[in-house]
Write an enzyme that holds these catalytic residues in place. Structure first.
Site, mmCIF file in Angstrom:
data_model
loop_
_atom_site.group_PDB
_atom_site.id
_atom_site.type_symbol
_atom_site.label_atom_id
_atom_site.label_comp_id
_atom_site.label_asym_id
_atom_site.label_seq_id
_atom_site.Cartn_x
_atom_site.Cartn_y
_atom_site.Cartn_z
ATOM 1 N N ILE A 157 0.823 -1.213 0.000
ATOM 2 C CA ILE A 157 0.000 0.000 0.000
ATOM 3 C C ILE A 157 0.857 1.263 0.000
ATOM 4 C CG2 ILE A 157 -2.153 -0.930 0.967
ATOM 5 C CD1 ILE A 157 -1.175 -0.093 3.744
ATOM 6 N N GLY A 185 8.622 3.834 1.023
ATOM 7 C CA GLY A 185 9.455 4.992 1.355
ATOM 8 C C GLY A 185 10.862 4.730 0.869
ATOM 9 N N SER A 240 11.817 1.665 3.005
ATOM 10 C CA SER A 240 10.770 0.749 3.470
ATOM 11 C C SER A 240 9.672 0.524 2.440
ATOM 12 C CB SER A 240 10.133 1.337 4.731
ATOM 13 O OG SER A 240 9.520 2.574 4.414
ATOM 14 N N VAL A 272 5.391 -0.578 2.584
ATOM 15 C CA VAL A 272 4.279 -0.709 3.525
ATOM 16 C C VAL A 272 3.254 -1.658 2.915
ATOM 17 C CG1 VAL A 272 2.504 0.492 4.868
ATOM 18 C CG2 VAL A 272 4.650 1.665 4.333
ATOM 19 N N LYS A 313 4.999 -1.814 8.086
ATOM 20 C CA LYS A 313 6.127 -1.120 7.459
ATOM 21 C C LYS A 313 7.326 -2.048 7.523
ATOM 22 C CE LYS A 313 8.304 3.422 7.536
ATOM 23 N NZ LYS A 313 8.147 4.799 7.999
ATOM 24 N N ASP A 363 8.639 16.620 9.921
ATOM 25 C CA ASP A 363 8.345 16.305 8.520
ATOM 26 C C ASP A 363 6.835 16.350 8.278
ATOM 27 O OD1 ASP A 363 8.872 15.663 5.867
ATOM 28 O OD2 ASP A 363 9.036 13.502 6.241
HETATM 29 N N1 ADE Z 1 0.971 4.010 4.322
HETATM 30 C C1 ADE Z 1 1.951 4.272 5.184
HETATM 31 N N2 ADE Z 1 1.542 4.122 6.456
HETATM 32 C C2 ADE Z 1 0.243 3.766 6.385
HETATM 33 C C3 ADE Z 1 -0.758 3.503 7.367
HETATM 34 N N3 ADE Z 1 -0.477 3.555 8.660
HETATM 35 N N4 ADE Z 1 -1.997 3.191 6.935
HETATM 36 C C4 ADE Z 1 -2.256 3.143 5.610
HETATM 37 N N5 ADE Z 1 -1.374 3.385 4.651
HETATM 38 C C5 ADE Z 1 -0.130 3.708 5.036
#
Ligand code: ADE
Length: 312
Positions: free
Chosen positions: A43, A46, A49, A51, A66, A159
């Site tokens: 989803i 970074g 990372s 996610v 993450k 940030d």
């Molecule tokens: N993308 C990065 N962190 C997230 C989160 N906590 N929930 C949904 N999408 C994300």
């Protein structure tokens, strides 16, 4: 221990202990499972990372996983990561993404985070162009509530930007990404990096001043507010040098159609001198936000019992 681990809820402690009984922590990551979480699709990502969406096998709660590849983390990235973990583990607020658990293997590290399924504020502004006045008020007030809570806990985010303001499917704000955050007492640390995105960076960051305190978050909130109510960024330039000049000179214009009380709030926040910028309490009492009720018990439904069991 390389990373301080958050305290686990009784349920999570039980599930983790059960695994430790007959397997090593390494075996917690099996195929598409991490600990008790079943991993689904990606989803987000970074610099260091990825996610992924995941589900707790017992509670069925959705979480954001993450995933960090430890072998690719240099010492700077490791420092950012340990800050992210230590900041998030002391924060529990309805408008801050909750860190439920950390799962470690020799090669990877998994942060199990509260899931926010409504995309981020940047995307929402880009797709809807301009949010309604009431949506802006409710969204900004939740960001304000989150930042006030962080600052009360001596944590500066550093940030803040629309991309890091996540939304749930019901429009509830969840501030995310504490990779650049710092404890207010870490004075010596203030100079080490130009944190965050230049478009949200306060004049003192461009002037390379040595004390970068809570007002850097206040400034970034002003940029988010401007972006949210107008659909455009207050400071835009095609080079970083020109952007620097715009920000240092505080050269922005609020469009005349923005409601007067909101214009006054933006102008109270986006001031070049950090000590002249509005304090968070001043923002909370401003006329533009006054129709919105603090605290947020009506805006945030109580967490489900399954979610509550994941909280301390
Ligand atoms: N993308 C990065 N962190 C997230 C989160 N906590 N929930 C949904 N999408 C994300």
């Amino acid at each position: 221990e390389a990373y301080p681990l958050p305290r686990l809820s009784p349920l999570q402690k039980l599930t983790t202990d059960l695994c430790k009984d007959d397997k090593t922590i390494k075996d917690l990551v099996v195929g598409r499972r991490v600990g008790f979480y079943k991993v689904r699709g990606e989803i987000g990502f970074g610099t260091f990372s990825r996610v992924k969406l995941a589900f707790h096998a017992l509670t069925k709660d959705k979480v954001a996983l993450k995933i960090l590849d430890r072998t690719r983390l240099d010492s700077h990235a490791q420092r950012l990561l340990s800050r992210e973990i230590s900041s998030m583990e002391c924060l529990r607020h309805p408008n801050v993404v909750c860190l439920y658990e950390v799962v470690e293997t020799p090669s990877r590290l998994f942060l199990v985070l509260e899931y926010a399924g409504g995309g981020d504020l940047h995307n929402r502004i880009c797709t809807e162009t301009k949010l309604s006045d009431v949506t802006c008020k409710i969204t900004f007030a939740q960001i304000l509530s989150a930042v006030k809570y962080m600052h009360n806990h001596n944590i500066i985010h550093r940030d803040l930007k629309a991309e890091n303001v996540l939304l749930t499917s019901t429009g509830c704000v969840k501030v995310a990404d504490f990779g650049f955050s710092t404890q207010i007492s870490e004075r010596s640390d203030a100079l080490d990096t130009f944190c965050g995105s230049p478009q949200y960076a306060a004049p003192e960051l461009f002037r390379e001043e040595c004390y970068l305190g809570p007002p850097v978050d206040v400034w970034a909130m002003g940029v988010v507010l401007f972006f949210m109510v107008t659909g455009t960024m207050p400071f835009r330039a095609d080079t970083i040098g020109k952007l620097r000049r715009c920000v240092i000179e505080c050269a922005y214009t609020v469009p005349p159609w923005v409601p007067g009380p909101c214009q006054r709030l933006i102008k109270g926040i986006l001031k070049a001198a950090p000590d002249e910028r509005y304090a968070l309490d001043q923002m909370m009492g401003c006329n533009w936000l006054l129709p919105v009720e603090f605290p947020w018990s009506l805006v945030h439904p109580e967490p489900s019992s399954a979610q509550q069991s994941l909280l301390h």
